[in-house]
Design a protein around this motif. Structure first.
Motif, PDB file in Angstrom:
ATOM      1  N   GLY A   8      35.006 -13.796  -3.275  1.00  0.00           N
ATOM      2  CA  GLY A   8      35.919 -14.774  -3.862  1.00  0.00           C
ATOM      3  C   GLY A   8      35.546 -16.185  -3.428  1.00  0.00           C
ATOM      4  N   SER A   9      36.200 -17.180  -4.002  1.00  0.00           N
ATOM      5  CA  SER A   9      35.786 -18.569  -3.785  1.00  0.00           C
ATOM      6  C   SER A   9      35.848 -19.004  -2.327  1.00  0.00           C
ATOM      7  N   SER A  10      36.886 -18.648  -1.603  1.00  0.00           N
ATOM      8  CA  SER A  10      37.003 -19.068  -0.204  1.00  0.00           C
ATOM      9  C   SER A  10      35.895 -18.446   0.645  1.00  0.00           C
ATOM     10  N   CYS A  11      35.662 -17.158   0.488  1.00  0.00           N
ATOM     11  CA  CYS A  11      34.607 -16.491   1.259  1.00  0.00           C
ATOM     12  C   CYS A  11      33.220 -16.945   0.799  1.00  0.00           C
ATOM     13  N   HIS A  12      33.089 -17.240  -0.481  1.00  0.00           N
ATOM     14  CA  HIS A  12      31.806 -17.740  -0.986  1.00  0.00           C
ATOM     15  C   HIS A  12      31.439 -19.046  -0.280  1.00  0.00           C
ATOM     16  N   ILE A  13      32.409 -19.928  -0.146  1.00  0.00           N
ATOM     17  CA  ILE A  13      32.177 -21.211   0.527  1.00  0.00           C
ATOM     18  C   ILE A  13      31.792 -20.985   1.987  1.00  0.00           C
ATOM     19  N   LYS A  14      32.318 -19.925   2.589  1.00  0.00           N
ATOM     20  CA  LYS A  14      32.046 -19.640   4.006  1.00  0.00           C
ATOM     21  C   LYS A  14      30.777 -18.819   4.223  1.00  0.00           C
ATOM     22  N   GLY A  15      30.055 -18.491   3.140  1.00  0.00           N
ATOM     23  CA  GLY A  15      28.765 -17.841   3.298  1.00  0.00           C
ATOM     24  C   GLY A  15      28.672 -16.394   2.888  1.00  0.00           C
ATOM     25  N   SER A  16      29.546 -15.934   1.994  1.00  0.00           N
ATOM     26  CA  SER A  16      29.504 -14.514   1.618  1.00  0.00           C
ATOM     27  C   SER A  16      28.169 -14.126   0.978  1.00  0.00           C
ATOM     28  N   ARG A  17      27.547 -15.038   0.245  1.00  0.00           N
ATOM     29  CA  ARG A  17      26.261 -14.712  -0.372  1.00  0.00           C
ATOM     30  C   ARG A  17      25.213 -14.397   0.694  1.00  0.00           C
ATOM     31  N   GLN A  18      25.171 -15.214   1.738  1.00  0.00           N
ATOM     32  CA  GLN A  18      24.222 -14.970   2.821  1.00  0.00           C
ATOM     33  C   GLN A  18      24.536 -13.670   3.559  1.00  0.00           C
ATOM     34  N   VAL A  19      25.822 -13.373   3.727  1.00  0.00           N
ATOM     35  CA  VAL A  19      26.225 -12.116   4.384  1.00  0.00           C
ATOM     36  C   VAL A  19      25.756 -10.930   3.554  1.00  0.00           C
ATOM     37  N   VAL A  20      25.980 -10.981   2.244  1.00  0.00           N
ATOM     38  CA  VAL A  20      25.556  -9.889   1.353  1.00  0.00           C
ATOM     39  C   VAL A  20      24.040  -9.712   1.408  1.00  0.00           C
ATOM     40  N   GLU A  21      23.311 -10.824   1.314  1.00  0.00           N
ATOM     41  CA  GLU A  21      21.848 -10.738   1.323  1.00  0.00           C
ATOM     42  C   GLU A  21      21.332 -10.153   2.633  1.00  0.00           C
ATOM     43  N   GLN A  22      21.919 -10.547   3.753  1.00  0.00           N
ATOM     44  CA  GLN A  22      21.475 -10.028   5.044  1.00  0.00           C
ATOM     45  C   GLN A  22      21.840  -8.552   5.186  1.00  0.00           C
ATOM     46  N   LEU A  23      23.018  -8.160   4.726  1.00  0.00           N
ATOM     47  CA  LEU A  23      23.388  -6.739   4.769  1.00  0.00           C
ATOM     48  C   LEU A  23      22.443  -5.914   3.893  1.00  0.00           C
ATOM     49  N   GLY A  45      42.842 -11.250   0.374  1.00  0.00           N
ATOM     50  CA  GLY A  45      44.113 -11.781   0.839  1.00  0.00           C
ATOM     51  C   GLY A  45      44.101 -12.326   2.254  1.00  0.00           C
ATOM     52  N   LYS A  46      42.940 -12.447   2.851  1.00  0.00           N
ATOM     53  CA  LYS A  46      42.843 -12.970   4.220  1.00  0.00           C
ATOM     54  C   LYS A  46      41.864 -14.143   4.239  1.00  0.00           C
ATOM     55  N   CYS A  47      42.076 -15.064   3.331  1.00  0.00           N
ATOM     56  CA  CYS A  47      41.127 -16.150   3.083  1.00  0.00           C
ATOM     57  C   CYS A  47      40.853 -17.014   4.306  1.00  0.00           C
ATOM     58  N   GLN A  48      41.814 -17.147   5.192  1.00  0.00           N
ATOM     59  CA  GLN A  48      41.635 -17.994   6.374  1.00  0.00           C
ATOM     60  C   GLN A  48      40.702 -17.362   7.404  1.00  0.00           C
ATOM     61  N   GLN A  49      40.419 -16.080   7.257  1.00  0.00           N
ATOM     62  CA  GLN A  49      39.692 -15.360   8.306  1.00  0.00           C
ATOM     63  C   GLN A  49      38.189 -15.257   8.064  1.00  0.00           C
ATOM     64  N   GLY A  50      37.655 -16.074   7.191  1.00  0.00           N
ATOM     65  CA  GLY A  50      36.199 -16.109   7.086  1.00  0.00           C
ATOM     66  C   GLY A  50      35.679 -15.235   5.974  1.00  0.00           C
ATOM     67  N   VAL A  51      34.454 -14.824   6.055  1.00  0.00           N
ATOM     68  CA  VAL A  51      33.940 -13.890   5.061  1.00  0.00           C
ATOM     69  C   VAL A  51      34.556 -12.536   5.388  1.00  0.00           C
ATOM     70  N   CYS A  52      35.394 -12.061   4.496  1.00  0.00           N
ATOM     71  CA  CYS A  52      36.113 -10.808   4.715  1.00  0.00           C
ATOM     72  C   CYS A  52      35.222  -9.628   4.344  1.00  0.00           C
ATOM     73  N   VAL A  53      35.126  -8.671   5.267  1.00  0.00           N
ATOM     74  CA  VAL A  53      34.300  -7.489   5.062  1.00  0.00           C
ATOM     75  C   VAL A  53      35.108  -6.276   5.500  1.00  0.00           C
ATOM     76  N   THR A  54      35.032  -5.207   4.731  1.00  0.00           N
ATOM     77  CA  THR A  54      35.625  -3.947   5.182  1.00  0.00           C
ATOM     78  C   THR A  54      34.530  -2.900   5.301  1.00  0.00           C
ATOM     79  N   VAL A  55      34.698  -2.044   6.295  1.00  0.00           N
ATOM     80  CA  VAL A  55      33.846  -0.869   6.468  1.00  0.00           C
ATOM     81  C   VAL A  55      34.787   0.318   6.439  1.00  0.00           C
ATOM     82  N   ASP A  56      34.669   1.126   5.399  1.00  0.00           N
ATOM     83  CA  ASP A  56      35.580   2.255   5.215  1.00  0.00           C
ATOM     84  C   ASP A  56      37.036   1.827   5.424  1.00  0.00           C
TER      85      ASP A  56
END
Length: 79
Positions: A8-23, A45-56
């Motif tokens: 989403g837009s908030s996580c994208h601004i915080k670097g979600s693309r780089q996180v996805v590419e590195q993963l 729904g946790k936009c303030q907490q950075g790039v949000c990631v869930t594992v299982d």
């Protein structure tokens, strides 16, 4: 194991693309393509907490700088 990264837009601004590419790179490098499913989703729904990631369905806040440590602790250690 299913890893979901917010793109989403908030996580994208915080670097979600780089996180996805590195993963993607780490999953391929460690030959985990059959064991780890990587996906994207919009707002968790946790936009303030950075790039949000869930594992299982367990929530984590990850940044481009912490993705390597996150992968070692939360993915490699549990596969």
């Amino acid at each position: 194991m299913k890893i979901t990264v917010c793109i989403g837009s908030s996580c994208h601004i915080k670097g979600s693309r780089q996180v996805v590419e590195q993963l993607q790179y780490l999953i391929e490098k460690n030959k985990l393509g059959d064991d780890v499913e990587l996906g994207g989703t919009f707002c968790m729904g946790k936009c303030q907490q950075g790039v949000c990631v869930t594992v299982d369905d367990k929530f984590y806040s990850v940044t481009p700088d912490t993705v390597d440590d996150f992968f070692k602790k939360e993915v490699l250690a549990k596969v």
